[in-house]
Design a protein around this motif. Structure first.
Motif, mmCIF file in Angstrom:
data_model
loop_
_atom_site.group_PDB
_atom_site.id
_atom_site.type_symbol
_atom_site.label_atom_id
_atom_site.label_comp_id
_atom_site.label_asym_id
_atom_site.label_seq_id
_atom_site.Cartn_x
_atom_site.Cartn_y
_atom_site.Cartn_z
ATOM 1 N N TRP A 18 46.885 5.839 27.178
ATOM 2 C CA TRP A 18 47.855 6.289 28.168
ATOM 3 C C TRP A 18 49.158 6.665 27.475
ATOM 4 O O TRP A 18 49.374 6.319 26.321
ATOM 5 C CB TRP A 18 48.113 5.209 29.227
ATOM 6 N N GLY A 19 50.035 7.289 28.240
ATOM 7 C CA GLY A 19 51.422 7.472 27.869
ATOM 8 C C GLY A 19 51.725 8.564 26.870
ATOM 9 O O GLY A 19 50.863 9.234 26.339
ATOM 10 N N GLU A 55 47.933 -2.001 21.812
ATOM 11 C CA GLU A 55 48.968 -2.752 22.525
ATOM 12 C C GLU A 55 48.428 -4.082 23.018
ATOM 13 O O GLU A 55 49.138 -5.081 23.036
ATOM 14 C CB GLU A 55 49.510 -1.952 23.716
ATOM 15 N N THR A 143 53.783 -5.344 32.505
ATOM 16 C CA THR A 143 53.918 -3.933 32.162
ATOM 17 C C THR A 143 53.950 -3.811 30.645
ATOM 18 O O THR A 143 54.813 -4.388 29.982
ATOM 19 C CB THR A 143 55.189 -3.331 32.786
ATOM 20 N N PRO A 145 54.127 -1.628 26.966
ATOM 21 C CA PRO A 145 54.890 -0.469 26.508
ATOM 22 C C PRO A 145 54.199 0.815 26.950
ATOM 23 O O PRO A 145 52.975 0.893 26.979
ATOM 24 C CB PRO A 145 54.855 -0.623 24.982
ATOM 25 N N GLY A 146 54.970 1.791 27.307
ATOM 26 C CA GLY A 146 54.406 3.028 27.825
ATOM 27 C C GLY A 146 54.213 2.982 29.329
ATOM 28 O O GLY A 146 53.626 3.857 29.922
ATOM 29 N N ARG A 147 54.709 1.903 29.959
ATOM 30 C CA ARG A 147 54.738 1.722 31.416
ATOM 31 C C ARG A 147 53.360 1.611 32.058
ATOM 32 O O ARG A 147 53.165 2.006 33.203
ATOM 33 C CB ARG A 147 55.555 2.837 32.066
ATOM 34 N N LEU A 148 52.393 1.039 31.365
ATOM 35 C CA LEU A 148 51.091 0.749 31.979
ATOM 36 C C LEU A 148 51.178 -0.647 32.574
ATOM 37 O O LEU A 148 51.414 -1.622 31.855
ATOM 38 C CB LEU A 148 49.956 0.811 30.959
ATOM 39 N N ARG A 149 51.010 -0.732 33.887
ATOM 40 C CA ARG A 149 51.108 -2.019 34.574
ATOM 41 C C ARG A 149 49.722 -2.601 34.791
ATOM 42 O O ARG A 149 48.840 -1.945 35.339
ATOM 43 C CB ARG A 149 51.814 -1.846 35.912
#
Length: 174
Positions: A18-19, A55, A143, A145-149
């Motif tokens: 992601w991201g 991550e 959450t 890094p890269g705003r994946l919740r």
């Protein structure tokens, strides 16, 4: 977000990216053979896409067809080139009460030893405690890094207690 289900023969091996910049997370890793057969090439490909680390590595449970490739992934970080930022894994230290013997099932204990030996953060996103849902209240979420919740859906305390009860028996049979 892209979720890839890698060939794992049995069990699961999910690689999530992601991201921007690109980031990656691994959920389970199939059997031990899965690393060489499908996971390593996918991780090397991630590196070529600019991904610099995993991550998060999530071990959903200790069945061999989910945890088997995790050992290789952790041991061979130099091989695939993606250091692991954190691992979510409910091992013996996270169970509600200590089992009769101070160790868990073979692969679970191996993963725990690797995490300690390599100083990889272990369940740190949730204060180093067991990854579990509360009896009441909101589900825990983190959450990355890269705003994946991520939202934790299981296990609950009762499931962890059942695992604690099975741990010593599994050690004896291993």
């Amino acid at each position: 977000m892209i979720v890839r289900s890698l060939p794992a023969r049995f069990g699961d091996c999910l690689l999530v990216t992601w991201g921007s910049p690109k980031r990656a997370m691994l959920i389970d890793a199939g059997l031990g053979k899965t690393y060489a057969e499908s996971l390593r090439p996918a991780l090397v490909q991630c590196r070529s896409l600019g991904i610099r680390r995993l991550e998060l590595v999530v071990v959903t449970h200790i069945d061999r067809d989910h945890i088997g490739g995790i050992e290789q992934t952790l041991k061979l970080q130099h091989d695939h080139g993606l250091p692991v930022a954190e691992v979510w894994f409910n091992g013996e230290p996270h169970l509600p009460r200590a089992p009769v013997r101070p160790r868990g099932v073979e692969q679970g204990e191996t993963v725990g030893r690797l995490l300690r030996a390599q100083s990889i953060p272990w369940n740190t996103s949730l204060a180093g405690k067991a990854i579990r849902i509360p009896a009441r209240g909101p589900l825990p979420s983190v959450t990355l890094p890269g705003r994946l919740r991520l939202t934790v859906l299981a296990p609950d305390l009762a499931q962890l207690k059942r695992l604690a009860d099975l741990w010593p028996e599994t050690v004896r049979s291993a």
